[in-house]
Design a protein around this motif. Structure first.
Motif, PDB file in Angstrom:
ATOM      1  N   LEU B  54      32.110  53.137  -8.526  1.00 27.15           N
ATOM      2  CA  LEU B  54      30.714  52.786  -8.792  1.00 27.15           C
ATOM      3  C   LEU B  54      30.429  52.796 -10.290  1.00 27.15           C
ATOM      4  O   LEU B  54      29.812  51.879 -10.836  1.00 27.15           O
ATOM      5  CB  LEU B  54      29.794  53.768  -8.061  1.00 27.15           C
ATOM      6  N   TYR B  55      30.895  53.830 -10.962  1.00 30.96           N
ATOM      7  CA  TYR B  55      30.596  53.956 -12.386  1.00 30.96           C
ATOM      8  C   TYR B  55      31.302  52.886 -13.202  1.00 30.96           C
ATOM      9  O   TYR B  55      30.731  52.328 -14.144  1.00 30.96           O
ATOM     10  CB  TYR B  55      30.998  55.349 -12.896  1.00 30.96           C
ATOM     11  N   THR B  56      32.564  52.601 -12.861  1.00 26.89           N
ATOM     12  CA  THR B  56      33.241  51.537 -13.605  1.00 26.89           C
ATOM     13  C   THR B  56      32.516  50.211 -13.370  1.00 26.89           C
ATOM     14  O   THR B  56      32.442  49.381 -14.270  1.00 26.89           O
ATOM     15  CB  THR B  56      34.720  51.387 -13.200  1.00 26.89           C
ATOM     16  N   PHE B  57      31.960  50.043 -12.170  1.00 27.69           N
ATOM     17  CA  PHE B  57      31.219  48.812 -11.913  1.00 27.69           C
ATOM     18  C   PHE B  57      29.984  48.738 -12.810  1.00 27.69           C
ATOM     19  O   PHE B  57      29.667  47.683 -13.366  1.00 27.69           O
ATOM     20  CB  PHE B  57      30.823  48.729 -10.434  1.00 27.69           C
ATOM     21  N   VAL B  58      29.296  49.864 -12.958  1.00 22.25           N
ATOM     22  CA  VAL B  58      28.128  49.888 -13.854  1.00 22.25           C
ATOM     23  C   VAL B  58      28.566  49.555 -15.286  1.00 22.25           C
ATOM     24  O   VAL B  58      27.931  48.755 -15.978  1.00 22.25           O
ATOM     25  CB  VAL B  58      27.432  51.270 -13.800  1.00 22.25           C
ATOM     26  N   ILE B  59      29.689  50.153 -15.719  1.00 23.36           N
ATOM     27  CA  ILE B  59      30.196  49.865 -17.070  1.00 23.36           C
ATOM     28  C   ILE B  59      30.544  48.380 -17.193  1.00 23.36           C
ATOM     29  O   ILE B  59      30.287  47.746 -18.215  1.00 23.36           O
ATOM     30  CB  ILE B  59      31.427  50.754 -17.375  1.00 23.36           C
ATOM     31  N   PHE B 123      38.459  49.871 -12.247  1.00 25.48           N
ATOM     32  CA  PHE B 123      37.604  49.595 -11.084  1.00 25.48           C
ATOM     33  C   PHE B 123      38.479  49.268  -9.877  1.00 25.48           C
ATOM     34  O   PHE B 123      38.360  49.896  -8.816  1.00 25.48           O
ATOM     35  CB  PHE B 123      36.670  48.420 -11.410  1.00 25.48           C
ATOM     36  N   ALA B 124      39.375  48.299 -10.066  1.00 22.08           N
ATOM     37  CA  ALA B 124      40.233  47.919  -8.944  1.00 22.08           C
ATOM     38  C   ALA B 124      41.104  49.096  -8.510  1.00 22.08           C
ATOM     39  O   ALA B 124      41.293  49.333  -7.306  1.00 22.08           O
ATOM     40  CB  ALA B 124      41.096  46.725  -9.336  1.00 22.08           C
ATOM     41  N   ALA B 125      41.611  49.864  -9.480  1.00 21.83           N
ATOM     42  CA  ALA B 125      42.472  50.992  -9.125  1.00 21.83           C
ATOM     43  C   ALA B 125      41.683  52.060  -8.375  1.00 21.83           C
ATOM     44  O   ALA B 125      42.160  52.609  -7.378  1.00 21.83           O
ATOM     45  CB  ALA B 125      43.100  51.593 -10.391  1.00 21.83           C
ATOM     46  N   SER B 126      40.453  52.332  -8.814  1.00 25.62           N
ATOM     47  CA  SER B 126      39.697  53.390  -8.143  1.00 25.62           C
ATOM     48  C   SER B 126      39.242  52.934  -6.760  1.00 25.62           C
ATOM     49  O   SER B 126      39.181  53.742  -5.830  1.00 25.62           O
ATOM     50  CB  SER B 126      38.507  53.828  -9.001  1.00 25.62           C
ATOM     51  N   VAL B 127      38.942  51.638  -6.621  1.00 23.46           N
ATOM     52  CA  VAL B 127      38.617  51.124  -5.286  1.00 23.46           C
ATOM     53  C   VAL B 127      39.816  51.345  -4.360  1.00 23.46           C
ATOM     54  O   VAL B 127      39.685  51.822  -3.230  1.00 23.46           O
ATOM     55  CB  VAL B 127      38.243  49.623  -5.348  1.00 23.46           C
ATOM     56  N   ILE B 156      38.285  43.029  -1.376  1.00 20.43           N
ATOM     57  CA  ILE B 156      38.535  41.597  -1.587  1.00 20.43           C
ATOM     58  C   ILE B 156      37.646  41.066  -2.704  1.00 20.43           C
ATOM     59  O   ILE B 156      38.083  40.301  -3.565  1.00 20.43           O
ATOM     60  CB  ILE B 156      38.306  40.825  -0.275  1.00 20.43           C
ATOM     61  N   LEU B 157      36.382  41.527  -2.719  1.00 25.41           N
ATOM     62  CA  LEU B 157      35.473  41.066  -3.769  1.00 25.41           C
ATOM     63  C   LEU B 157      35.943  41.531  -5.148  1.00 25.41           C
ATOM     64  O   LEU B 157      35.813  40.798  -6.131  1.00 25.41           O
ATOM     65  CB  LEU B 157      34.056  41.577  -3.509  1.00 25.41           C
ATOM     66  N   SER B 158      36.485  42.750  -5.204  1.00 28.55           N
ATOM     67  CA  SER B 158      36.920  43.188  -6.537  1.00 28.55           C
ATOM     68  C   SER B 158      38.141  42.399  -6.985  1.00 28.55           C
ATOM     69  O   SER B 158      38.285  42.119  -8.179  1.00 28.55           O
ATOM     70  CB  SER B 158      37.173  44.700  -6.600  1.00 28.55           C
TER      71      SER B 158
END
Lengths: 342, 561, 279
Positions: B54-59, B123-127, B156-158
């Protein structure tokens, strides 16, 4: 001893829940372990120290922000890479300290000074039976009042309209691109088109191409055409000279080369990367993307990797002035396979 | 916080109170505070990966917005005239030139680009890690199946967000990536060529693709991701967070810290920590040096052309698939139809679609596959420790190994140059490993999980080995075991261990095919099992192995000898 | 946009013409003229194979050099390359490979060969510069071939790095990687990293095509273009990356590994700290 789970406050028992302790012979849940006070809970000095640490961390954050500004305003860029690297480092580390100072500070505060008693909360049923009943009634009332069940004519025409209505939304995307036509089957190469160097576009004499050399080739005039990249994506060619003894042309292709000089499409027949790696001793061509390997001595047959088709050869000859020219376009479509390729 | 316990009109006294009351009486903030202010969240380090995502997405949103102010998604031709000398005067697209300007001529632009790209990788790695955590602990079981599916959609979206962003600088590396996408698309039977022409607005590369990917990357995909995150978090609130089994934790409660102040402080502080870590990385480590790659041109290509890690597996599969078998068989089929011959390129289609199809089908369907095997319809709010579900853990590790082999295949050339082995040999080995690796990984992991369970059993029954050897009066040497306390023991014994379900014949004495398959699956999952220790066993072991179990009393007796 | 593109190309050509006219007054202009003259006369001499390698030979060898080189060759190379360097089953003939080839192969330590393998690898140099020069003189005396490049043409500061970059990407990057970090070839062979390779050896590699590298004769890439390529390589080598550590310039794979190991590693360390109880 049985653990009395239901006493934990879950209202209703309509949902079967997986509960350790269902059977008799299981351990009793001993409950939360006793709370162990932290250093800061017992020792006022430790508490004070933790407080100072948190404040210090917030101060580090302030310094970080200042570092950012220092990098931003006092490291002017002057086209040298060192300057940019220094600025990037200062901006990045400044931000890192600014953020980590706040983050670590808050967490340290929470861990050392905020209460650390674990709290228990009950779970509730996701869908209590009463809600379900109420909802069912509401839905039935809505359906009744709308009359959709009693009026099949309305229902069916609405269904038909709703099915049809989204189709324009699909059709409207038709103009995303033109139809392929036979554009994939032709390139800029044609009888008499000179082979020129990539990217300068200067023509190549047969005598320029010595044994062991490799030329990256584009058709003459490519740099002037309007859709240059699209044409280039089909027309790029790799030109090499071998000892004519080492080439084994199949019947009908004997004169596609000139005195050991041969030209092959550079576009991989797998998925289209440029097959640009030429090993002049083994006479192998290697694609750097997926490692398909083609053997120049066997008219670029695939000898390794995922490609299934040989690279198409461009028939070449020499014109009156000694320059290399194409005898014709490629005899087959270049690049990756497509359904209509045949 | 302002609150009123009487029915009379509440009159705030302080200035803050007045403002708060003004807002609260218009938006109903009190209700929200009542609902969430003291909500309990369980605490475990593995529960933080969703937050990292979530946080990486915000960044990504913050840095991405900055980048859009300077980036120009045009494929018009231009000549670079910026600060980077080795590219000055070179013909390139406006998109690439503006990416270079962001890197070299906008102050902080390079930092923002690097932060954005590093954040995208994290982001992808944390997902992925979040998803693995949910998988290995069984958190996808009832009632959280749909949230698992939402998570799969987010994966898939990421990937889509990452790939569309990777292509935007229009550099040589990403351009060759698009070329591969074009080649794969064209391999799709019947419609492939049309799809390619529609996506690229004509022949590859055309002048449309960057603009189209840009709209997908900055508008459509982030919007859908936001929507999915909303649904995801709504369901987390609805279900309340799951928790690991342990003393005081039951299937009907949540044990942890209240949102205010502890959890909010930790979670809020963690945002700054993630931001800080990424900023430090972006400060000191280059990512995607587009200035090295040069502008996209269909003729050049760089050695070591690979996609980012999350797309790497598809590229690896493309590399591993042989185009031909022996001298006479190739995977490209020419199918004669009445209207002519059509080409079917299985050498492209199979690796591009089959591994992804297997992985995503298993991923989406897993909650139901497992529920079918276990016939378990109960709600689960207590997680499994991975060792206590050996078969599931094995399947998960097999999946990881499958992914890693394919990603290694995408780096086969780097493996060859860095370990001084033949590129071709690497490919041969990986071709074998992609099939053998997951199977071996499953078997080894299951064995390890069972061994760990046995170790837990030993500890629950006999306590921990202290390493202290004591000689008994009659000459026997024993190692003193320290018994575990009730709390620790409960952690080791409170788990379900399902048994194999043998298919039962119906009234005609027959077993239906489905039941047979179910029996097989059940045996596959639960044939090898370690049962949790029961109080009776513990008592028996105390009696049988007196002396070996050094309870407090035993130890005293030993010491007194 | 289409108008834009055509005007862009015209501008590109003007730029090119301007560059040419500027070069006419360049100190190297006379040299280039000489080179062209040599090319023309050399064309007659060049029958089929090792033709157009004519270039300014600044290194002049004396008869003594040749003689000393011959001795060194007999002692160190002849066991594989044969007496008179005419080749054997184990190694190719060196007649006509030129001084540049010797200078590259021996000067980078690739020769004498340490052991048989997919390809000769660079290792500590076995001979002094003087000895290398003498062996080069001997081999050059056996037949015409590319000579050791002059100092002027190797001066990277005179080159145009952006033209060099373009040529490098078209002709070299597919094997050597866009950042010159090297790459894999088939069956254990590889294109080495060019980082740290001297200007002279880069130039010699281009004109001689060592091992599986194709030959980039002056008819393919002119000496000035080669100088540009060298200028590009030296520029990126010296400037480093503005973004910080380069992680080997290996692209997305090393970036992916880094985020998984270092990035996620640090994040996990923080999560463990964050969720642990304070002592």
């Amino acid at each position: 001893m049985i653990m009395a789970d239901s006493s934990n406050g879950a209202p209703g028992t309509s949902v079967t829940v997986a509960t350790p302790g269902r059977e008799l012979d299981e351990f009793e849940n001993p409950g939360l372990p006793p709370h162990r006070p932290r250093l800061a809970d017992r020792d006022p000095r430790a508490e004070k120290r933790a407080e100072r640490q948190v404040a210090l961390l917030f101060l580090i954050s302030v310094l970080g922000t200042l570092l950012f500004f220092a990098g931003y305003f006092f490291v002017p860029l002057n086209e040298t890479i060192e300057r940019l690297r220094l600025q990037n480092l200062m901006l990045g580390l400044g931000t890192a300290f600014a953020m980590l100072g706040i983050g670590v500070g808050i967490v340290h505060w929470a861990k050392t000074l905020m209460p650390d008693h674990e709290v228990t909360e009950s779970r509730h049923e996701i869908r209590p039976e009463k809600d379900r009943r109420d909802a069912e009634k509401i839905v039935n009332d809505i359906l009744d009042e709308s009359g959709i069940k009693r009026r099949p004519l309305i229902r069916n025409t609405l269904l038909g309209a709703a099915l049809l209505a989204p189709l324009p939304a699909i059709a409207i995307f038709r103009d995303l691109g033109p139809l392929p036509g036979n554009s994939l089957k032709h390139t800029m190469w044609d009888t008499g088109v000179r082979l020129t160097r990539d990217p300068s576009g200067t023509p190549i004499r047969a005598s320029d191409v010595t044994i062991g050399s490799a030329f990256h080739v584009i058709p003459e005039g490519l740099n002037e055409v309007e859709n240059k990249l699209e044409e280039k994506a089909k027309a790029v060619v790799l030109l090499m000279r071998l000892d004519p003894e080492e080439l084994n042309p199949s019947p009908g292709r004997e004169n596609w080369g000139y005195d050991g000089i041969v030209a092959y499409s550079k576009i991989c027949t797998h998925v289209g990367c440029p097959v640009a790696l030429y090993e002049q001793q083994t006479h192998h061509l290697l694609c750097p993307c997926h490692q398909s390997t083609f053997d120049l001595e066997q008219e670029c047959e695939v000898i390794f990797g995922p490609a299934a088709r040989p690279l198409p050869q461009l028939p070449i000859e020499v014109d009156d002035e000694g320059y290399l020219v194409a005898s014709s376009d490629f005899q087959e479509p270049v690049g990756p396979s497509f359904w209509e390729r045949g | 916080m302002s609150s009123s316990t009487t029915t009379q009109t509440y009159v705030p006294k302080t200035r803050v109170g007045k403002v708060t009351d003004y807002v609260d009486s218009r938006v109903g903030g009190s209700g929200i505070v009542k609902e969430f202010g003291r909500k309990i969240f369980p605490d475990h380090w593995t529960f933080m990966f969703g937050e990292v995502a979530l946080y990486t997405f915000v960044i990504l949103l913050i840095t991405g917005t900055f980048l859009t102010f300077f980036y120009d998604p045009s494929m018009a031709e231009t000549h670079y005239n910026g600060s980077y000398l080795p590219l000055r005067g070179v013909e390139m697209s406006v998109a690439y030139a503006s990416s270079l300007d962001i890197s070299f001529d906008v102050r902080g632009g390079l930092f923002m680009r690097q932060l954005h790209h590093w954040a995208a990788l994290l982001f992808a790695a944390s997902v992925a890690v979040h998803m693995l955590r949910v998988f290995f602990t069984g958190a996808f079981r009832r009632p959280r199946e749909f949230n698992w599916v939402v998570g799969c959609v987010l994966v898939i979206l990421s990937l889509a967000a990452g790939f569309t962003g990777y292509s935007l600088p229009d550099d040589l590396l990403s351009g060759n990536g698009l070329r591969i996408i074009d080649g794969v698309m064209k391999a799709i039977p019947v419609v492939g060529t049309y799809l390619s022409f529609f996506l690229f607005g004509g022949e590859f590369p055309g002048t449309m693709i960057i603009g189209r990917l840009y709209v997908l990357h900055i508008l459509l995909i982030p919007a859908v991701i936001l929507l999915m995150i909303g649904i995801h978090l709504f369901m987390v609130v609805l279900h309340k967070h799951s928790q690991f089994p342990g003393p005081g934790r039951t299937n009907t409660n949540v044990v942890g810290y209240p949102v205010g102040p502890v959890y909010a402080a930790k979670a809020g502080g963690f945002f700054f920590i993630v931001f800080g870590i990424l900023a430090a990385i972006a400060a000191a480590f280059t990512i995607n040096p587009i200035w090295n790659y040069g502008p996209y041109d269909p003729s050049p290509v760089s050695a070591g052309t690979q996609p980012d890690w999350y797309i790497g597996w598809v590229d690896g599969a493309l590399r591993l698939m042989p185009g031909t078998l022996g001298d006479n068989f190739d995977f490209e089929f020419m199918i004669p139809f009445p209207w002519g011959v059509n080409a079917l390129s299985l050498n492209v289609l199979v690796p591009a679609l089959v591994p992804a199809a297997i992985v995503f089908t298993l991923m989406f369907a897993w909650p139901w596959i497992e529920a079918w095997v276990t016939k378990d319809k109960r709600e689960h709010h207590l997680l499994d420790r991975p060792r206590n579900a050996p078969a599931r853990t094995g399947v998960g590790v097999a999946g990881i190994v499958f992914y890693c082999v394919l990603w290694a295949a995408a780096s086969s050339d780097l493996i060859a140059t860095h370990f001084l082995v033949s590129l071709n040999d690497v490919t041969y080995w990986l071709r074998a490993l992609v099939f053998i690796g997951p199977v071996l990984a499953f078997m080894v992991t299951r064995r390890i999980a069972l061994a760990l369970q046995r170790k837990d059993r030993e500890i629950a029954l006999h306590g921990r080995e202290t390493g202290r050897i004591v000689r008994l009066p009659h000459g026997e040497f024993i190692e003193v075991h320290e018994p575990v306390d009730d709390y620790k023991r409960y952690k080791l014994v409170s788990f379900d261990s399902p048994e194999v379900m043998v298919p039962k014949p119906d009234e005609n004495g027959k077993i239906s095919l489905l039941d047979k398959v179910h029996g097989r699956a059940s045996r596959f999952f639960f044939e090898d099992r370690v049962a949790p220790v029961t109080p009776k066993e513990l008592e028996a072991s105390h009696n049988d192995h007196h002396g070996e179990i050094a309870g407090a009393k035993d130890r005293e007796s030993i010491a007194s000898h | 946009m289409k108008n834009f593109s055509s005007s862009g190309t015209t501008r590109g050509r003007n730029h090119f013409v301007k560059a040419l006219s500027q070069r006419r007054r360049h100190p190297l202009a006379a040299f280039a003229l000489l080179l062209m003259a040599l090319l023309v006369t050399g064309g007659i001499y060049a029958a089929a194979s090792t033709a157009n390698e004519a270039q300014a030979q600044t290194t002049t060898f004396t008869a003594n050099d040749v003689e000393e080189g011959s001795k060194l060759f007999s002692a160190n190379c002849a066991s594989c390359h044969g007496m008179g360097a005419t080749g054997s089953d184990a190694a190719p003939s060196l007649v006509g490979v030129g001084a540049a080839s010797v200078d590259f192969q021996v000067g980078t330590g690739r020769m004498p060969l340490q052991m048989n393998g997919p390809q000769a690898q660079a290792k500590p140099v076995q001979f002094t510069e003087e000895q290398i020069r003498q062996m080069a003189a001997y081999v050059a005396s056996l037949g015409a071939g590319p000579s050791i490049p002059s100092e002027e043409i190797l001066d990277a500061s005179e080159g145009d790095s952006s033209n060099g970059g373009e040529l490098f990407r078209v002709n070299c990057a597919m094997c050597h990687n866009a950042a010159a970090a090297g790459g894999a070839l088939t069956r254990g062979k590889f294109a080495p990293s060019i980082d740290g390779t001297s200007e002279k050896h880069i130039y010699e590699a281009m004109v001689t095509g060592p091992q599986n590298m194709p030959v980039f004769s002056d008819a393919n890439i002119s000496p000035e273009d080669k100088q540009d390529i060298i200028a590009f390589l030296k520029t990126i080598e010296e400037q480093g990356s503005p973004g910080g550590a380069e992680l080997g310039s290996l692209g997305p794979v090393s970036e992916g590994l880094f985020i998984w190991v270092a990035g996620l590693g640090v994040v996990i360390a923080f999560t463990v700290w964050l969720t642990s109880r304070s002592s």
